[in-house]
Design a protein around this motif. Structure first.
Motif, PDB file in Angstrom:
ATOM      1  N   SER A 117      12.447-101.645 102.206  1.00  0.00           N
ATOM      2  CA  SER A 117      13.414-102.426 101.444  1.00  0.00           C
ATOM      3  C   SER A 117      13.872-101.573 100.258  1.00  0.00           C
ATOM      4  CB  SER A 117      12.776-103.715 100.934  1.00  0.00           C
ATOM      5  OG  SER A 117      11.804-103.413  99.947  1.00  0.00           O
ATOM      6  N   TRP A 118      14.963-101.977  99.631  1.00  0.00           N
ATOM      7  CA  TRP A 118      15.451-101.231  98.466  1.00  0.00           C
ATOM      8  C   TRP A 118      14.417-101.239  97.347  1.00  0.00           C
ATOM      9  CZ3 TRP A 118      18.930 -97.842  99.196  1.00  0.00           C
ATOM     10  CH2 TRP A 118      19.937 -98.033 100.125  1.00  0.00           C
ATOM     11  N   ASP A 126      12.871 -97.988  95.572  1.00  0.00           N
ATOM     12  CA  ASP A 126      12.914 -97.802  94.122  1.00  0.00           C
ATOM     13  C   ASP A 126      11.538 -97.484  93.537  1.00  0.00           C
ATOM     14  OD1 ASP A 126      15.632 -98.159  93.943  1.00  0.00           O
ATOM     15  OD2 ASP A 126      15.499-100.293  93.436  1.00  0.00           O
ATOM     16  N   ARG A 127      10.473 -98.006  94.147  1.00  0.00           N
ATOM     17  CA  ARG A 127       9.118 -97.776  93.629  1.00  0.00           C
ATOM     18  C   ARG A 127       8.555 -96.406  93.999  1.00  0.00           C
ATOM     19  NH1 ARG A 127       8.352-103.358  95.164  1.00  0.00           N
ATOM     20  NH2 ARG A 127       7.456-102.647  97.127  1.00  0.00           N
ATOM     21  N   GLN A 128       9.167 -95.746  94.966  1.00  0.00           N
ATOM     22  CA  GLN A 128       8.649 -94.451  95.398  1.00  0.00           C
ATOM     23  C   GLN A 128       8.936 -93.373  94.360  1.00  0.00           C
ATOM     24  OE1 GLN A 128      10.087 -93.487  99.297  1.00  0.00           O
ATOM     25  NE2 GLN A 128       8.724 -94.945 100.282  1.00  0.00           N
TER      26      GLN A 128
END
Length: 85
Positions: free
Chosen positions: A40-41, A45-47
């Motif tokens: 998911s987006w 974003d958390r990567q």
């Protein structure tokens, strides 16, 4: 669009033997792709960003004045899409 399995079988049976292997590989690819859970987006974003440097080609593209071409324009230019009146 509903596709009858008999129609798929018939098409595969009409293929030459080397092309049957290609059809099998492609069907397996489609199955594998449908079974994957894309990120998911929020997960993206958390990567952490990768530390891999840009290639010379990527740098050249970033510095290019060529501009952006949409997928729709590219499809038309390559004859992959026909504009309807």
């Amino acid at each position: 669009m509903v596709v009858r399995k008999d129609d798929l079988h018939s098409l595969v049976e009409r293929l030459q033997e080397p092309d049957q292997k290609t059809a099998l590989d492609f069907l397996q690819y489609l199955i594998d792709r449908s079974e994957r859970n894309p990120l998911s987006w929020e997960e993206i974003d958390r990567q952490e960003p990768d530390e891999e440097p840009l290639t010379e080609e990527e740098l050249r593209q970033l510095k290019s004045d060529a501009g952006y071409v949409s997928g729709e324009v590219a499809k038309r230019e390559f004859g992959l899409q026909v504009d309807l009146p």
